[in-house]
Scaffold this active site. Structure first.
Site, PDB file in Angstrom:
ATOM      1  N   ARG A  94       0.819  -1.216   0.000  1.00 32.18           N
ATOM      2  CA  ARG A  94       0.000   0.000   0.000  1.00 32.18           C
ATOM      3  C   ARG A  94       0.856   1.270   0.000  1.00 32.18           C
ATOM      4  O   ARG A  94       0.408   2.338   0.423  1.00 32.18           O
ATOM      5  CB  ARG A  94      -0.967   0.001   1.191  1.00 32.18           C
ATOM      6  CG  ARG A  94      -2.000  -1.118   1.143  1.00 32.18           C
ATOM      7  CD  ARG A  94      -2.821  -1.178   2.412  1.00 32.18           C
ATOM      8  NE  ARG A  94      -3.791  -2.274   2.337  1.00 32.18           N
ATOM      9  CZ  ARG A  94      -5.092  -2.121   2.113  1.00 32.18           C
ATOM     10  NH1 ARG A  94      -5.587  -0.899   1.935  1.00 32.18           N
ATOM     11  NH2 ARG A  94      -5.902  -3.157   2.068  1.00 32.18           N
TER      12      ARG A  94
ATOM     13  N   ILE B  79       6.963  10.813  14.745  1.00 38.62           N
ATOM     14  CA  ILE B  79       7.672  12.043  14.382  1.00 38.62           C
ATOM     15  C   ILE B  79       6.903  12.666  13.223  1.00 38.62           C
ATOM     16  O   ILE B  79       7.067  12.272  12.081  1.00 38.62           O
ATOM     17  CB  ILE B  79       9.148  11.779  14.017  1.00 38.62           C
ATOM     18  CG1 ILE B  79       9.290  10.529  13.137  1.00 38.62           C
ATOM     19  CG2 ILE B  79      10.003  11.628  15.256  1.00 38.62           C
ATOM     20  CD1 ILE B  79      10.692  10.312  12.618  1.00 38.62           C
TER      21      ILE B  79
ATOM     22  N   ASP C  82      -3.217  17.382  16.079  1.00 40.26           N
ATOM     23  CA  ASP C  82      -2.835  16.422  15.046  1.00 40.26           C
ATOM     24  C   ASP C  82      -3.978  15.448  14.790  1.00 40.26           C
ATOM     25  O   ASP C  82      -5.103  15.664  15.250  1.00 40.26           O
ATOM     26  CB  ASP C  82      -1.534  15.701  15.412  1.00 40.26           C
ATOM     27  CG  ASP C  82      -1.721  14.565  16.412  1.00 40.26           C
ATOM     28  OD1 ASP C  82      -2.771  14.535  17.101  1.00 40.26           O
ATOM     29  OD2 ASP C  82      -0.829  13.707  16.514  1.00 40.26           O
TER      30      ASP C  82
ATOM     31  N   SER D 241       3.651  22.654  11.633  1.00 41.08           N
ATOM     32  CA  SER D 241       3.625  22.945  10.194  1.00 41.08           C
ATOM     33  C   SER D 241       2.532  23.931   9.821  1.00 41.08           C
ATOM     34  O   SER D 241       2.570  24.525   8.746  1.00 41.08           O
ATOM     35  CB  SER D 241       3.418  21.652   9.398  1.00 41.08           C
ATOM     36  OG  SER D 241       2.194  21.039   9.765  1.00 41.08           O
ATOM     37  N   ASP D 242       1.556  24.100  10.712  1.00 39.28           N
ATOM     38  CA  ASP D 242       0.435  25.007  10.453  1.00 39.28           C
ATOM     39  C   ASP D 242       0.097  25.756  11.736  1.00 39.28           C
ATOM     40  O   ASP D 242       0.014  25.136  12.803  1.00 39.28           O
ATOM     41  CB  ASP D 242      -0.816  24.234  10.019  1.00 39.28           C
ATOM     42  CG  ASP D 242      -0.586  23.378   8.789  1.00 39.28           C
ATOM     43  OD1 ASP D 242      -0.976  23.823   7.702  1.00 39.28           O
ATOM     44  OD2 ASP D 242      -0.014  22.280   8.919  1.00 39.28           O
TER      45      ASP D 242
END
Length: 234
Positions: free
Chosen positions: A44, A89, A180, A204-205
């Site tokens: 996958r 991570i 998250d 990241s945001d």
């Protein structure tokens, strides 16, 4: 022993697995930091690698997006491949004004709008928390490496796109350090199966400030977090 989702042999994995969400990031980490690494899964396209970091056998495997995917892979790694320690991570969002893009945040615990932990805990609230020894160790290593980290509670959500201002205000009120889509699920699986787990993320945001890193920056700009995680398992 292979599973429907991991086509690997029993001894292909280390007992320590670092888990980014993105398979591209897993490949990046293996190529940049591991010696004598081999790819041990591509089913996958959920890439996994095992190699050596400073003579310590380490595995890197992506867990995908969201609690269902992350829970599935962590459970199979623990049950079928004898993994004893997992470090997520990844990336997360921030709502607090004092937390900035690229800051490293460590999750002591994680609440969630998912019902996953209520399902496993007879419909009661479950305190999904990190392993204390792992927190203590990574904080000690961060001081030696002079890498700034912030520690607090996460909120794990099933919805990436959510403009609920009331909920954002609640997250700020309760001093949530990171948002998250996986940590609460990983901590629940680890607790149930009696292994160690820790989630360490790079912001990241910034949700309230509407700031974000590009997809390219997300792939390869998180070296401090990666190195901190690797050093913590030596």
């Amino acid at each position: 022993m292979s599973t429907p989702h991991i086509n690997s042999k029993k001894d292909d994995f280390s007992d320590i697995v670092l888990m980014p969400g993105d398979p591209v990031r897993a490949k990046y980490i293996a190529e940049k930091y591991l010696s004598n690494f081999v790819q041990v899964n591509d089913t996958r396209l959920m890439l996994a690698y095992t190699g050596f970091y400073k003579n310590r056998k380490i595995s890197i495997m992506s867990h995908g997006i969201g609690i269902p995917s992350a829970s599935l892979y962590t459970r199979e790694l623990i049950i079928e491949f004898n993994v004893k320690k997992i470090i997520r991570i990844g990336t997360c969002g921030a709502v607090r004004d004092d937390i900035k893009l690229r800051d490293i945040v460590i999750s002591m615990g994680a609440s969630t709008d998912s019902k996953v932990n209520r399902i496993r805990f007879n419909d009661h609230d479950f305190a999904a928390i990190a392993d204390f020894d792992m927190i203590y160790n990574i904080v000690s290593i961060s001081k030696k490496m002079k890498i700034k980290v912030s520690i607090g509670n996460f909120f794990t959500t099933d919805s990436f796109y959510n403009d609920d201002k009331k909920m954002l205000n609640i997250l700020k009120k309760y001093n949530i350090i990171g948002v998250d889509m996986e940590t609460a699920g990983i901590y629940g699986v680890a607790s149930e199966l009696k292994v160690q787990a820790l989630s360490i993320c790079t912001v990241s945001d910034h949700i309230t400030n509407k700031e974000f890193l590009s997809s390219k920056e997300r792939e390869s700009s998180f070296n401090d977090m990666i190195e901190l995680a690797l050093e913590s398992v030596l």
